[in-house]
Design a protein around this motif. Structure first.
Motif, PDB file in Angstrom:
ATOM      1  N   ASP A 117       0.741  -1.028  -0.328  1.00 37.07           N
ATOM      2  CA  ASP A 117       0.124   0.180  -0.018  1.00 37.07           C
ATOM      3  C   ASP A 117       0.779   1.017  -0.167  1.00 37.07           C
ATOM      4  O   ASP A 117       0.503   2.254  -0.823  1.00 37.07           O
ATOM      5  CB  ASP A 117      -0.804  -0.029   0.991  1.00 37.07           C
ATOM      6  CG  ASP A 117      -1.822  -1.472   1.022  1.00 37.07           C
ATOM      7  OD1 ASP A 117      -1.916  -2.044   0.073  1.00 37.07           O
ATOM      8  OD2 ASP A 117      -2.106  -1.789   2.190  1.00 37.07           O
TER       9      ASP A 117
ATOM     10  N   SER B 108      -8.425   5.853  -8.328  1.00 36.99           N
ATOM     11  CA  SER B 108     -10.548   5.257  -8.327  1.00 36.99           C
ATOM     12  C   SER B 108      -9.789   3.571  -9.088  1.00 36.99           C
ATOM     13  O   SER B 108     -10.783   3.154  -9.018  1.00 36.99           O
ATOM     14  CB  SER B 108     -10.396   6.017  -9.995  1.00 36.99           C
ATOM     15  OG  SER B 108     -10.125   5.390 -10.990  1.00 36.99           O
TER      16      SER B 108
ATOM     17  N   ASP C  56      -9.230  -1.217  -4.894  1.00 38.33           N
ATOM     18  CA  ASP C  56     -10.179  -0.991  -4.257  1.00 38.33           C
ATOM     19  C   ASP C  56     -10.300  -0.190  -3.228  1.00 38.33           C
ATOM     20  O   ASP C  56      -9.847   0.499  -2.671  1.00 38.33           O
ATOM     21  CB  ASP C  56     -10.341  -3.009  -4.244  1.00 38.33           C
ATOM     22  CG  ASP C  56      -9.159  -3.103  -3.289  1.00 38.33           C
ATOM     23  OD1 ASP C  56      -9.116  -3.284  -1.692  1.00 38.33           O
ATOM     24  OD2 ASP C  56      -7.907  -3.748  -3.819  1.00 38.33           O
ATOM     25  N   ASP C  57     -11.736  -0.885  -2.242  1.00 35.38           N
ATOM     26  CA  ASP C  57     -11.962   0.042  -1.400  1.00 35.38           C
ATOM     27  C   ASP C  57     -11.233   0.317   0.071  1.00 35.38           C
ATOM     28  O   ASP C  57     -10.488   0.651   0.323  1.00 35.38           O
ATOM     29  CB  ASP C  57     -13.388  -0.102  -0.901  1.00 35.38           C
ATOM     30  CG  ASP C  57     -14.176   0.560  -1.562  1.00 35.38           C
ATOM     31  OD1 ASP C  57     -13.791   1.224  -2.783  1.00 35.38           O
ATOM     32  OD2 ASP C  57     -15.703   0.326  -2.388  1.00 35.38           O
ATOM     33  N   GLU C  58     -10.911  -1.071  -0.138  1.00 34.51           N
ATOM     34  CA  GLU C  58      -9.920  -1.096   0.894  1.00 34.51           C
ATOM     35  C   GLU C  58      -8.522  -1.084   0.668  1.00 34.51           C
ATOM     36  O   GLU C  58      -7.906  -0.529   1.670  1.00 34.51           O
ATOM     37  CB  GLU C  58      -9.638  -3.468   1.381  1.00 34.51           C
ATOM     38  CG  GLU C  58      -9.232  -3.475   3.104  1.00 34.51           C
ATOM     39  CD  GLU C  58      -8.667  -4.431   3.064  1.00 34.51           C
ATOM     40  OE1 GLU C  58      -9.367  -5.633   2.179  1.00 34.51           O
ATOM     41  OE2 GLU C  58      -8.300  -4.940   4.181  1.00 34.51           O
TER      42      GLU C  58
ATOM     43  N   ALA D  30      -7.707   1.565  -0.661  1.00 37.55           N
ATOM     44  CA  ALA D  30      -7.528   2.962  -1.763  1.00 37.55           C
ATOM     45  C   ALA D  30      -7.462   3.484   0.690  1.00 37.55           C
ATOM     46  O   ALA D  30      -7.352   4.540  -0.068  1.00 37.55           O
ATOM     47  CB  ALA D  30      -9.114   3.223  -1.954  1.00 37.55           C
ATOM     48  N   GLY D  31      -8.345   2.820   1.099  1.00 35.44           N
ATOM     49  CA  GLY D  31      -8.570   3.452   2.303  1.00 35.44           C
ATOM     50  C   GLY D  31      -7.058   3.155   2.883  1.00 35.44           C
ATOM     51  O   GLY D  31      -6.302   4.277   3.544  1.00 35.44           O
TER      52      GLY D  31
ATOM     53  N   LYS E  29     -18.470   7.542  -2.674  1.00 36.22           N
ATOM     54  CA  LYS E  29     -17.085   6.985  -2.220  1.00 36.22           C
ATOM     55  C   LYS E  29     -16.489   7.160  -1.342  1.00 36.22           C
ATOM     56  O   LYS E  29     -15.640   5.741  -0.982  1.00 36.22           O
ATOM     57  CB  LYS E  29     -16.862   7.317  -3.492  1.00 36.22           C
ATOM     58  CG  LYS E  29     -15.441   6.611  -3.762  1.00 36.22           C
ATOM     59  CD  LYS E  29     -15.487   5.302  -4.446  1.00 36.22           C
ATOM     60  CE  LYS E  29     -13.832   4.346  -4.529  1.00 36.22           C
ATOM     61  NZ  LYS E  29     -13.726   3.484  -4.903  1.00 36.22           N
TER      62      LYS E  29
ATOM     63  N   ASP F 227     -17.752   4.001   1.871  1.00 36.47           N
ATOM     64  CA  ASP F 227     -17.099   3.241   0.933  1.00 36.47           C
ATOM     65  C   ASP F 227     -15.850   2.585   1.356  1.00 36.47           C
ATOM     66  O   ASP F 227     -15.304   2.008   1.876  1.00 36.47           O
ATOM     67  CB  ASP F 227     -16.897   2.793  -0.354  1.00 36.47           C
ATOM     68  CG  ASP F 227     -18.683   2.927  -0.677  1.00 36.47           C
ATOM     69  OD1 ASP F 227     -19.853   2.103   0.076  1.00 36.47           O
ATOM     70  OD2 ASP F 227     -18.682   3.355  -2.086  1.00 36.47           O
ATOM     71  N   ILE F 228     -15.135   3.628   0.744  1.00 31.35           N
ATOM     72  CA  ILE F 228     -13.849   3.433   1.424  1.00 31.35           C
ATOM     73  C   ILE F 228     -12.879   3.892   2.999  1.00 31.35           C
ATOM     74  O   ILE F 228     -12.527   3.152   3.980  1.00 31.35           O
ATOM     75  CB  ILE F 228     -12.925   5.416   1.031  1.00 31.35           C
ATOM     76  CG1 ILE F 228     -12.780   5.271  -0.935  1.00 31.35           C
ATOM     77  CG2 ILE F 228     -11.345   5.268   1.720  1.00 31.35           C
ATOM     78  CD1 ILE F 228     -11.714   5.971  -1.443  1.00 31.35           C
TER      79      ILE F 228
ATOM     80  N   GLU G  78     -14.221   0.735   4.802  1.00 34.49           N
ATOM     81  CA  GLU G  78     -12.935  -0.137   5.092  1.00 34.49           C
ATOM     82  C   GLU G  78     -11.614   0.116   6.136  1.00 34.49           C
ATOM     83  O   GLU G  78     -10.668  -0.932   6.607  1.00 34.49           O
ATOM     84  CB  GLU G  78     -12.406  -0.850   4.599  1.00 34.49           C
ATOM     85  CG  GLU G  78     -13.507  -1.228   2.626  1.00 34.49           C
ATOM     86  CD  GLU G  78     -13.472  -2.829   2.718  1.00 34.49           C
ATOM     87  OE1 GLU G  78     -12.484  -3.126   3.543  1.00 34.49           O
ATOM     88  OE2 GLU G  78     -14.832  -2.584   2.838  1.00 34.49           O
TER      89      GLU G  78
END
Lengths: 466, 466
Positions: free
Chosen positions: B42, B63, B66-68, B70-71, B93, B96-97, B100
């Motif tokens: 990451d 973008s 995936d959300d996880e 991205a978090g 969005k 969602d991030i 996670e």
């Protein structure tokens, strides 16, 4: 007489507690003292021993600790007390204490001993435990600022073809030896690093105890070589949120382990170095107590500053004529040099931080330069106007040209300071020096000279032409 | 086109790699980009996204995560990019991030959002997961500089009457949710903290799985309350070599967990604050990019310095007479003020560090004072003699009395600087200010004024009497 605890969990050492303990030491109430010590965390014991006024009393209390606790406590003591105890304790006692330490701590401790004592301790250790002393001699051979210099030999490596339940058994057998134990290294048949498995993963994997380690481990493991610089190691820990990290040799075989507590020490060390440099002294000063030793550390910085400031003497002397005519110029010299020195320092320290964190890259040197210059343009106008107004109010004759002189030279020297302050850390780094050296007194002395030169040159011109 | 790895384990981001990725972004080669991203830690992904020149390209690449991921990545981005992405991404969005993220990271992230966006995200979160959003609202209510402000709600507490094998089952069921998981908190039937058990201890205890947790746990647990200051928390981690720490409420019930990675962030923050203060600016500057904003942060420091330096203007003006007679005095003013400012700074920064680490105690203020004064006596003699010799060589008339003037006033002002530099951090701390403020430009400006005053007073006396 139980020690008071702060936050209800951490000890608060106050004078009363120290007086009580000192009294017990004078009474030689060993049983009571041992009771108190047994209730303490090692760190708290070290704080108490550090704070006992008399050296002999402190040594007496320390001698009541068992070897294992003594090993933890002596590491946490102030350098003064640690040096004193190291001198006073016999080589035999010291080697008993050292043999209870983890290998990385033992290395730090032994490498700080006087040469004679060091040999004595190593020889004694050979007798106690050949394996231990071999490890210690290996660790002592690494540069102390590298991964090899801060790693420990205590780690558990399991073969990737073991089953999960076999790995669990290894942990059960050997886990007790290792403090700060969070991850297993996984190796192949040649002892080459193949993966990492956290204890959490091991516990979760026990749902399926016959699975092979290689099927549940994380094969994407971060590691360093023994020669990696310790600052780089610290950066890796912070970037990837690690708590421990395997160290490998040139053939990727695991040879050690670095834990987060060592990394925090490295960060603390770096930090003290930077702060000391900004103040024009040396981080070692914190560890030296004799005024002569401190003076010896500080004087080189002061003498170099003095040499730089000598230029200011020549600049001012060569402007005798204008100064004799407008003596008020002399009064504005301190403002000009302080303000430009300060602006340069602001730019320099931001760029030094930027270089540390990677925000500033030397390859794109114009980016910070452009930002700093746009900033100093604004600051130059603001401070220039302020100084100009002050000049106007204070001067008697030639009010306007005097005000203009100080305002314009303030503006120019602030902007030069911004440019030099921005470029000098990058140039130092490029030349292989520590950029932090440019955010200290040399920087301000240099700006002093430039500020005064600009000021007297501009004033000479304006006051004779305007 | 696999990214190059440094130390064979950590990514080296170079221009070539960035160019390749940028090209793939322009080609909209999503599959290839996702492949590259999937291979990265990451942190490395965040470095790449930070270093892509164009905002739109960076946002495009982000973008694709995936959300996880991205978090994790958005937390590691530079403040600039994070702010930009927060503005540009929809509330939906973002929530969602956020859902996670671990709760402590979610708190930091959401608290930095613009107010409107913050409300939008919280409302969306209510819909996704009521429990999560309740926790988040709780964490947002704590002061961000306290244990409550940096803790996470993800922790595992087991009852002390459980058996070891029951505890293992809890870890197997819930361990997956928690990153950085090294210790179990043990609580009694009222949820009151009773002990701590490391995962290592849990694995070793499994040799006897029917034993009760309370018989194998460590009941001597270090903890903090939610209101404990974060610097205190950092000190506790470092003193006791912890990797995680339970946070309790007023009734000793466990309400959260702090991990070492948060503590390293706190240390880093403190460090930046201190360095910024020594340079006369604000740590926030690192996060601001507009020259106007930076100038706004710096100007107050410069203006206060200017005000202090105004005294120097008056001191010099009031010594017109002697300056007109011996214009060379003006040439020595910069040396005198730089050297005494520097000595004061050295003393101040050492005392500030001493106060931080607890080596210096305000109650025993005379100890550092005596050490600093003994040091500055030596330094004063050395620098005084050096400046005196320079003065002797440079002056034309009255050589000896001029040399004596500069030497004596150098000696006196260096010693005054030592005393003020030592006492001012202790006085600031006593008055409730940050002592670090006294090792910055105000300190040097103040010493400037004193140095010049001493110099001109002594010179006036000596040059008219000797």
């Amino acid at each position: 007489m139980a020690p008071e605890k702060k936050n209800k969990s951490v000890l608060e050492v106050d004078d009363e507690l120290l007086d009580d303990i000192t009294q017990l030491i004078h009474d030689r109430s060993d049983a009571a003292l041992k009771n108190i010590l047994a209730d303490l965390y090692d760190f708290d014991a070290s704080v108490i021993i550090d704070n006992i006024r008399d050296d002999e009393d402190a040594l007496y209390l320390f001698s009541l600790l068992d070897d294992e606790t003594a090993g933890e406590v002596i590491l946490e003591l102030s350098d003064d007390r640690r040096e004193l105890f190291s001198e006073r304790l016999s080589g035999e006692k010291l080697s008993d204490i050292v043999s209870e330490m983890e290998s990385d701590d033992a290395t730090d401790f032994v490498s700080d001993l006087e040469e004679d004592k060091q040999e004595e301790v190593l020889e004694q250790l050979d007798k106690i435990d050949t394996e231990d002393s071999k490890e210690l001699r290996e660790l002592l051979s690494y540069d102390e600022n590298t991964a090899g210099g801060i790693m420990a030999k205590e780690f558990i490596a399991v073969n990737s073809n073991m089953t999960v339940s076999e790995a669990v058994r290894v942990v059960q057998e050997r886990g007790e030896e290792i403090d700060q134990f969070y991850n297993l290294w996984v190796v192949d048949d040649n002892n080459v690093l193949a993966g990492i498995m956290s204890l959490k993963r091991l516990i979760i994997s026990m749902k399926d105890p016959e699975k092979l380690v290689k099927d549940v481990m994380n094969s994407d493991v971060i590691y360093v070589e023994a020669a990696t610089d310790q600052e780089e190691v610290a950066k890796i820990f912070r970037s990837y949120d690690l708590v421990s990290l395997p160290v490998v040799d040139a053939h990727m075989r695991v040879i050690g382990r670095i834990t987060i507590d060592d990394v925090m020490d490295v960060m603390e060390e770096e930090y003290q170095e930077d702060v000391a440099r900004m103040a024009g002294t040396d981080a070692e000063e914190l560890e030296r107590k004799s005024p002569f030793q401190i003076a010896k550390l500080r004087l080189p910085w002061l003498m170099i500053t003095l040499l730089i400031e000598l230029f200011a003497v020549f600049v001012v002397s060569s402007h005798n004529e204008i100064l004799e005519k407008v003596i008020l110029l002399a009064a504005f010299m301190p403002i000009i040099s302080a303000m430009s020195g300060n602006t340069g320092l602001q730019s320099a320290s931001i760029v030094v931080r930027g270089l540390d964190t990677g925000i500033v890259s030397i390859k794109r040197w114009w980016e910070p330069l452009s930002r700093q210059v746009r900033t100093t343009l604004i600051i130059g106008v603001a401070v220039g106007v302020a100084v100009g107004v002050i000049g106007y109010l204070i001067s008697d004759t030639n009010k306007l040209s005097f005000a203009l002189s100080v305002a314009v030279s303030m503006f120019i020297s602030i902007n030069i300071a911004g440019v030099i302050g921005t470029l000098s850390p990058m140039i130092s780094k490029r030349l292989g020096f520590d950029p932090a050296i440019t955010s200290g007194p040399f920087e301000t002395a240099f700006q002093d000279v430039i500020g005064i030169t600009v000021f007297l040159t501009v004033s000479t011109y304006m006051l004779s032409h305007v």
